[in-house]
Design a protein around this motif. Structure first.
Motif, short mmCIF file in Angstrom:
data_model
loop_
_atom_site.label_atom_id
_atom_site.label_comp_id
_atom_site.label_asym_id
_atom_site.label_seq_id
_atom_site.Cartn_x
_atom_site.Cartn_y
_atom_site.Cartn_z
N LEU A 50 0.80 -1.21 0.00
CA LEU A 50 0.00 0.00 0.00
C LEU A 50 0.84 1.27 0.00
CD1 LEU A 50 -2.98 -0.97 2.33
CD2 LEU A 50 -2.78 -1.16 -0.14
N TYR A 53 1.14 3.81 -3.01
CA TYR A 53 0.13 4.84 -3.30
C TYR A 53 0.40 6.15 -2.58
CZ TYR A 53 -2.32 1.10 -5.50
OH TYR A 53 -2.63 0.08 -6.33
N THR A 255 -10.69 18.80 6.83
CA THR A 255 -11.07 17.58 6.11
C THR A 255 -12.33 16.95 6.71
OG1 THR A 255 -9.60 16.26 7.49
CG2 THR A 255 -8.74 17.02 5.37
N ARG A 256 -12.67 17.35 7.92
CA ARG A 256 -13.87 16.72 8.52
C ARG A 256 -14.54 17.68 9.49
NH1 ARG A 256 -14.08 10.58 10.84
NH2 ARG A 256 -15.98 10.75 12.03
N SER A 258 -17.94 17.00 11.70
CA SER A 258 -19.03 16.02 11.90
C SER A 258 -19.41 15.98 13.38
CB SER A 258 -18.58 14.63 11.44
OG SER A 258 -17.53 14.15 12.25
N MET A 262 -19.95 10.11 20.42
CA MET A 262 -18.68 9.86 21.13
C MET A 262 -17.82 11.12 21.14
SD MET A 262 -18.34 6.37 21.58
CE MET A 262 -16.75 5.78 21.11
N GLU A 318 -1.96 13.84 15.10
CA GLU A 318 -1.52 12.60 14.44
C GLU A 318 -0.38 12.92 13.49
OE1 GLU A 318 -4.68 10.39 12.66
OE2 GLU A 318 -5.65 10.00 14.58
N HIS A 321 -0.53 9.45 10.50
CA HIS A 321 -1.71 8.66 10.87
C HIS A 321 -1.61 8.02 12.26
CE1 HIS A 321 -2.52 9.30 6.71
NE2 HIS A 321 -1.53 8.54 6.34
N GLN A 322 -0.57 8.31 13.02
CA GLN A 322 -0.45 7.75 14.37
C GLN A 322 -0.64 8.86 15.40
OE1 GLN A 322 -0.13 4.71 15.35
NE2 GLN A 322 0.35 3.67 13.43
N ASP B 21 -5.89 7.93 -5.15
CA ASP B 21 -6.05 7.44 -3.77
C ASP B 21 -6.35 8.57 -2.78
OD1 ASP B 21 -3.26 8.21 -3.95
OD2 ASP B 21 -3.01 7.25 -1.99
N ARG B 25 -9.50 8.75 -0.33
CA ARG B 25 -9.34 8.99 1.10
C ARG B 25 -10.35 10.05 1.56
NH1 ARG B 25 -5.96 9.25 6.03
NH2 ARG B 25 -7.48 10.40 7.22
N GLN B 30 -15.42 11.25 4.58
CA GLN B 30 -16.79 11.76 4.69
C GLN B 30 -17.76 10.62 5.05
OE1 GLN B 30 -16.68 15.00 4.80
NE2 GLN B 30 -14.56 14.71 4.13
N ASP B 32 -16.95 7.89 6.70
CA ASP B 32 -16.68 7.52 8.09
C ASP B 32 -17.37 8.51 9.03
OD1 ASP B 32 -15.23 6.00 10.11
OD2 ASP B 32 -14.08 7.85 10.39
N ALA B 33 -17.33 9.79 8.65
CA ALA B 33 -17.98 10.81 9.50
C ALA B 33 -19.48 10.53 9.61
CB ALA B 33 -17.74 12.20 8.91
N VAL B 49 -16.76 3.21 16.46
CA VAL B 49 -16.37 4.60 16.18
C VAL B 49 -14.86 4.77 16.37
CG1 VAL B 49 -16.67 7.01 16.88
CG2 VAL B 49 -18.64 5.49 16.77
N ASP B 50 -14.36 4.22 17.48
CA ASP B 50 -12.93 4.33 17.75
C ASP B 50 -12.11 3.33 16.94
OD1 ASP B 50 -13.18 6.41 19.46
OD2 ASP B 50 -13.29 5.18 21.27
N SER B 54 -7.45 7.07 11.72
CA SER B 54 -6.79 7.63 10.54
C SER B 54 -6.02 6.56 9.75
CB SER B 54 -5.86 8.75 10.99
OG SER B 54 -5.23 9.32 9.92
N VAL B 55 -5.35 5.67 10.48
CA VAL B 55 -4.57 4.61 9.81
C VAL B 55 -5.50 3.73 8.98
CG1 VAL B 55 -3.08 2.61 10.17
CG2 VAL B 55 -2.89 4.57 11.68
N ARG B 57 -8.46 4.41 7.84
CA ARG B 57 -9.05 5.13 6.70
C ARG B 57 -8.05 5.23 5.55
NH1 ARG B 57 -11.19 8.49 10.82
NH2 ARG B 57 -9.75 10.17 10.36
N THR B 58 -6.79 5.48 5.90
CA THR B 58 -5.75 5.57 4.86
C THR B 58 -5.56 4.22 4.19
OG1 THR B 58 -4.67 7.28 6.12
CG2 THR B 58 -3.36 6.24 4.41
N HIS B 59 -5.49 3.17 5.02
CA HIS B 59 -5.35 1.82 4.46
C HIS B 59 -6.54 1.46 3.57
CE1 HIS B 59 -2.13 0.14 7.43
NE2 HIS B 59 -1.72 1.12 6.68
N ARG B 62 -6.16 3.35 0.25
CA ARG B 62 -5.12 2.75 -0.61
C ARG B 62 -5.51 1.34 -1.03
NH1 ARG B 62 0.29 4.62 2.70
NH2 ARG B 62 -0.08 6.85 2.51
N GLY B 63 -6.18 0.62 -0.12
CA GLY B 63 -6.64 -0.73 -0.46
C GLY B 63 -7.65 -0.68 -1.60
#
Lengths: 367, 228
Positions: A50, A53, A255-256, A258, A262, A318, A321-322, B21, B25, B30, B32-33, B49-50, B54-55, B57-59, B62-63
């Motif tokens: 991946l 990309y 980007t979000r 919403s 939670m 983040e 992404h971490q 990609d 993303r 959107q 996911d939101a 939800v948790d 981000s990881v 969503r990115t995967h 790209r997937g």
């Protein structure tokens, strides 16, 4: 006959070029390389599937398949040990300090090229400032900070070549675009440059609420105040009165925007270079998706929405992404008061789960 | 030759998938939101939800790009393996299947597949040839830096070589890939055309998958940069 043979040879050469590119440029090619390396008992140089990309940027390009594509963020102790200074200088100082000798050669050549002393880069008191000075000078020659940082890790000539070709394509000189002009064996230099730029953005972040705001729950593993079980708290909770302004900690794109039960009203901003920040539990939005924001712009009004025990801002950072501890990147001018609720007294009495849950839930300003 | 055609189109398809990609993303963010808003309302789905961060969503983006690329590889690139030179084909097939007969049918009886597949393949071939030329240029530039040619010349030499590689690939393989795509589309449309409306729906899914990627490749391939 001769013409036919010559044309056949050119066709063969063209086909071989295509096969070479497919093997090194596509994930399917990478998969085939890994399989063939396994069959032959050799080590494959293919990246994780991946990561083909991402332009090879903001992800680790370790030389094995099946490694999780995660960012190369240094551990908190390393981050905390970086001396103060400009964000770019701190990031370069940290990344440079971790490099083995052979990977420092392009950097040393660049330092010499601009008449600076390599020894200055080793000293905590001088390193960040010297690194900033170097990149500022190089930036004038190459046209962007990304290209200058790439020159530090890949060499001036290669970075200049990538910058010239990217300019010819009509694209901005970002590391993602520059990476597309680099040969496959420039991957380690690209790794280092992407880490340095990611940390530059992170070190340049400001704070979303006024300086000195109380931190009611820090980043890390904790007993969740409402769920009553161990959970990673992926940000910091900042205690502010409801309706306070929540500021963007750097320029970026929203980007979000919403709302859910939670996180409450949530805003996420992408600052580029693999850095995103999130602001949760707000009472009102001040931005919309796709909006460009500057550092300090008000993105929301704080609140107590979602799974929350009192008015506060859950601020999350983040990198690649971490989630990482935002307090490690709290900005040089910000004073943050870390004032945690007192620990629960150790009792010899038999634990009462219902009472414990009630006590934990009553800690205000956490989620 | 067929393997080369397959590789050329596959490289072009990947170049296109690589440029979509980020857009995927955004769509996933959107989505996911919107889903988080629903999942957080129910106790038994609240943990989800948790679970998607981000990881993930990115995967996922790209997937999806990878799966999309694979699907287009299968529908558009893989048929290139059936390529035969005209001289090799002549004894095997009847005159109905010559290139000129196929082009005539494209003009007289156009179907989505007959139109989209060759066009998309042509775009992928150009995108692939450009990506190959870029790899040739950077590799050659790096190799020439070690003192083989004087500094200042290695850049133009690498660029000329890259342009040569692009022209060579397009001249030797590009047009063949387009013709093979037309041949494959023509054969399928003729077979399906025996049923009413069959020719119009033949290969529609593959074409629908290939068209957006071809568009992305056309936008994101600055092949003229070699002249700047």
């Amino acid at each position: 006959m001769f013409v036919q043979a010559k044309s056949g040879l050119l066709n063969l050469f063209g086909a071989l070029l295509c096969l070479w590119a497919a093997a090194y440029h596509t994930p399917v090619g990478a998969l085939l390389r890994v399989v063939s390396a396994k069959v032959l008992g050799q080590r494959s140089s293919a990246r994780p599937l991946l990561s083909y990309y991402s332009g090879g940027v903001w992800d680790v390009q370790r030389q094995e398949m099946n490694i999780e594509s995660t960012p190369d963020v240094p551990d908190p102790q390393q981050l905390a040990a970086v001396p103060p200074g400009p964000a770019l200088g701190r990031a370069l100082f940290l990344t440079w300090g971790k490099l083995p000798y052979e990977q420092r050669r392009p950097g040393v050549a660049l330092i010499t090229r601009y008449g600076l002393q390599p020894s200055a880069f080793e000293q905590p008191g001088l390193g960040p400032d010297a690194a900033t000075q170097l990149v500022d000078r190089c930036k004038l020659d190459l046209g962007s900070e990304d290209a200058a940082v790439l020159a530090f890790f890949a060499g001036f000539d290669l970075a200049r070549y990538a910058a010239e070709r990217t300019t010819a394509e009509g694209y901005p000189l970002t590391l993602e675009r520059l990476a597309m002009r680099l040969p496959p064996d420039a991957a380690p230099a690209l790794d280092n440059a992407s880490q340095a730029l990611l940390l530059t953005t992170a070190y340049g972040l400001s704070w979303p609420v006024p300086a000195g705001t109380r931190v009611t729950s820090p980043f890390g593993w904790r007993d969740h105040p409402l769920l009553g079980r161990k959970q990673l708290h992926t940000g910091v909770d900042l205690s502010v009165p409801e309706g306070s302004d929540v500021h963007a900690t750097a320029a970026g794109t929203v980007t979000r925007v919403s709302e859910d039960a939670m996180n409450g009203k949530l805003v996420i901003i992408d600052h580029g270079r693999g850095v995103t920040t999130a602001y949760c539990h707000n009472s009102a939005f001040r931005v919309r998706v796709g909006q460009l924001v500057k550092e300090g712009d008000v993105v929301a009004a704080s609140g107590n929405t979602g799974r929350s025990t009192g008015p506060h801002v859950h601020y999350q950072l983040e990198l690649g992404h971490q989630p990482v501890d935002p307090l490690l990147f709290k900005g040089k001018d910000t004073r943050v008061a870390l004032e945690l609720p007192p620990p629960h007294p150790v009792s010899k009495k038999k634990p009462d789960p219902l009472k414990d849950a009630f006590d934990k839930a009553s800690v205000p300003g956490t989620d | 030759m067929p393997l080369g055609l397959l590789a050329l189109v596959a490289v072009g398809v990947h170049a296109a998938a690589d440029s979509v990609d980020d857009r995927l993303r955004w769509v996933i963010d959107q989505l996911d939101a919107a889903l988080d808003g629903v999942f957080a309302d129910f106790e038994f789905t609240r943990a989800w939800v948790d679970a998607v961060g981000s990881v993930e969503r990115t995967h996922a983006a790209r997937g999806l790009a990878f799966l999309w690329e694979l699907a287009v590889d299968v529908t558009v690139a893989l048929p290139a393996l059936g390529y035969l030179e005209e001289s090799e084909r002549a004894p095997l097939i009847n005159p109905k299947w010559t290139w000129s007969a196929q082009l005539l049918r494209l003009r007289q009886r156009p179907t989505p597949m007959r139109v989209i597949r060759p066009v998309a393949t042509g775009v992928f071939a150009v995108a692939g040839a450009y990506a190959i030329a870029r790899m040739v240029e950077s590799s050659l530039y790096l190799a020439l830096r070690s003192g083989i040619v004087p500094d200042g010349i290695n850049g133009p030499v690498a660029r000329i070589a890259a342009l040569g590689a692009m022209v060579l690939v397009l001249a030797s393989l590009g047009w063949r890939a387009v013709l093979r795509a037309l041949q494959h589309a023509d054969q399928l449309c003729e077979e399906r055309g025996k049923k009413k409306g069959g020719a119009l729906t033949a290969g529609l899914i593959g074409s629908a998958l290939a068209l957006p990627l071809a568009l992305a490749a056309a936008i994101d391939t600055p092949w003229w940069s070699f002249f700047r």
